[in-house]
Design a protein around this motif. Structure first.
Motif, PDB file in Angstrom:
ATOM      1  N   LEU A  48       0.824  -1.214   0.000  1.00 47.26           N
ATOM      2  CA  LEU A  48       0.000   0.000   0.000  1.00 47.26           C
ATOM      3  C   LEU A  48       0.858   1.264   0.000  1.00 47.26           C
ATOM      4  O   LEU A  48       0.552   2.231  -0.702  1.00 47.26           O
ATOM      5  CB  LEU A  48      -0.934   0.000   1.223  1.00 47.26           C
ATOM      6  N   ILE A  49       1.910   1.254   0.775  1.00 49.48           N
ATOM      7  CA  ILE A  49       2.789   2.434   0.832  1.00 49.48           C
ATOM      8  C   ILE A  49       3.501   2.623  -0.498  1.00 49.48           C
ATOM      9  O   ILE A  49       3.562   3.728  -1.027  1.00 49.48           O
ATOM     10  CB  ILE A  49       3.789   2.311   1.994  1.00 49.48           C
ATOM     11  N   GLN A  50       4.011   1.539  -1.067  1.00 51.96           N
ATOM     12  CA  GLN A  50       4.719   1.627  -2.348  1.00 51.96           C
ATOM     13  C   GLN A  50       3.805   2.144  -3.452  1.00 51.96           C
ATOM     14  O   GLN A  50       4.224   2.918  -4.301  1.00 51.96           O
ATOM     15  CB  GLN A  50       5.285   0.248  -2.738  1.00 51.96           C
ATOM     16  N   SER A  51       2.546   1.732  -3.429  1.00 51.26           N
ATOM     17  CA  SER A  51       1.630   2.125  -4.505  1.00 51.26           C
ATOM     18  C   SER A  51       0.905   3.443  -4.246  1.00 51.26           C
ATOM     19  O   SER A  51       0.149   3.908  -5.096  1.00 51.26           O
ATOM     20  CB  SER A  51       0.615   1.008  -4.754  1.00 51.26           C
ATOM     21  N   ALA A  52       1.130   4.064  -3.090  1.00 52.28           N
ATOM     22  CA  ALA A  52       0.512   5.365  -2.790  1.00 52.28           C
ATOM     23  C   ALA A  52       1.011   6.407  -3.790  1.00 52.28           C
ATOM     24  O   ALA A  52       2.147   6.313  -4.274  1.00 52.28           O
ATOM     25  CB  ALA A  52       0.841   5.782  -1.363  1.00 52.28           C
ATOM     26  N   PRO A  53       0.181   7.402  -4.108  1.00 52.40           N
ATOM     27  CA  PRO A  53       0.552   8.397  -5.127  1.00 52.40           C
ATOM     28  C   PRO A  53       1.936   9.038  -4.937  1.00 52.40           C
ATOM     29  O   PRO A  53       2.685   9.164  -5.892  1.00 52.40           O
ATOM     30  CB  PRO A  53      -0.555   9.446  -5.024  1.00 52.40           C
TER      31      PRO A  53
END
Length: 123
Positions: A48-53
């Motif tokens: 989730l953190i890696q794919s956050a904007p």
């Protein structure tokens, strides 16, 4: 989770796949880092953190997608941060977390047998 080694301290050791036996202390440090990975909620947090904007997220950004309470998410983030897999940036009352790409790459390298590592880098 106590005495979790960081990626840096655990990976300064010989890889368990390097062809030489790893000593007990190095194995325990590496196991501590790998335990931080070995939890479904923590793997989802990393994703989730890696794919956050902006490649970063706060606890409030992560509780709903995980379906976990704020204290539980904070606990998992602390473990990942102590293991050296995340960086924490405090801004006012909020803390933002982002992946440490070199830590993830180091773990992948450590678990790749030396022969495979040599052919992968040569490509």
């Amino acid at each position: 989770m106590h005495d979790v080694g960081t990626v840096k301290s655990a990976t300064s050791a010989i890889s368990p796949l390097a062809g030489e036996p790893i000593d007990r202390a190095d194995a325990e440090r590496l196991a501590g880092v790998l335990k931080a990975f070995a939890d479904p909620a923590r793997l989802r947090l990393l994703s989730l953190i890696q794919s956050a904007p902006q490649g970063e997220a706060s606890v409030t950004d992560l509780t709903a997608p995980l379906g976990l309470s704020q204290p539980t998410v904070s606990h998992h983030l602390r473990i990942l941060t102590e293991a050296g897999l995340l960086e924490r940036d405090k801004r006012g009352v909020w803390a933002y977390y982002r992946l440490v790409p070199s830590a993830i790459a180091t773990i992948a390298d450590l678990l790749t047998p030396p022969r495979k590592r040599a052919t992968t880098k040569a490509r």
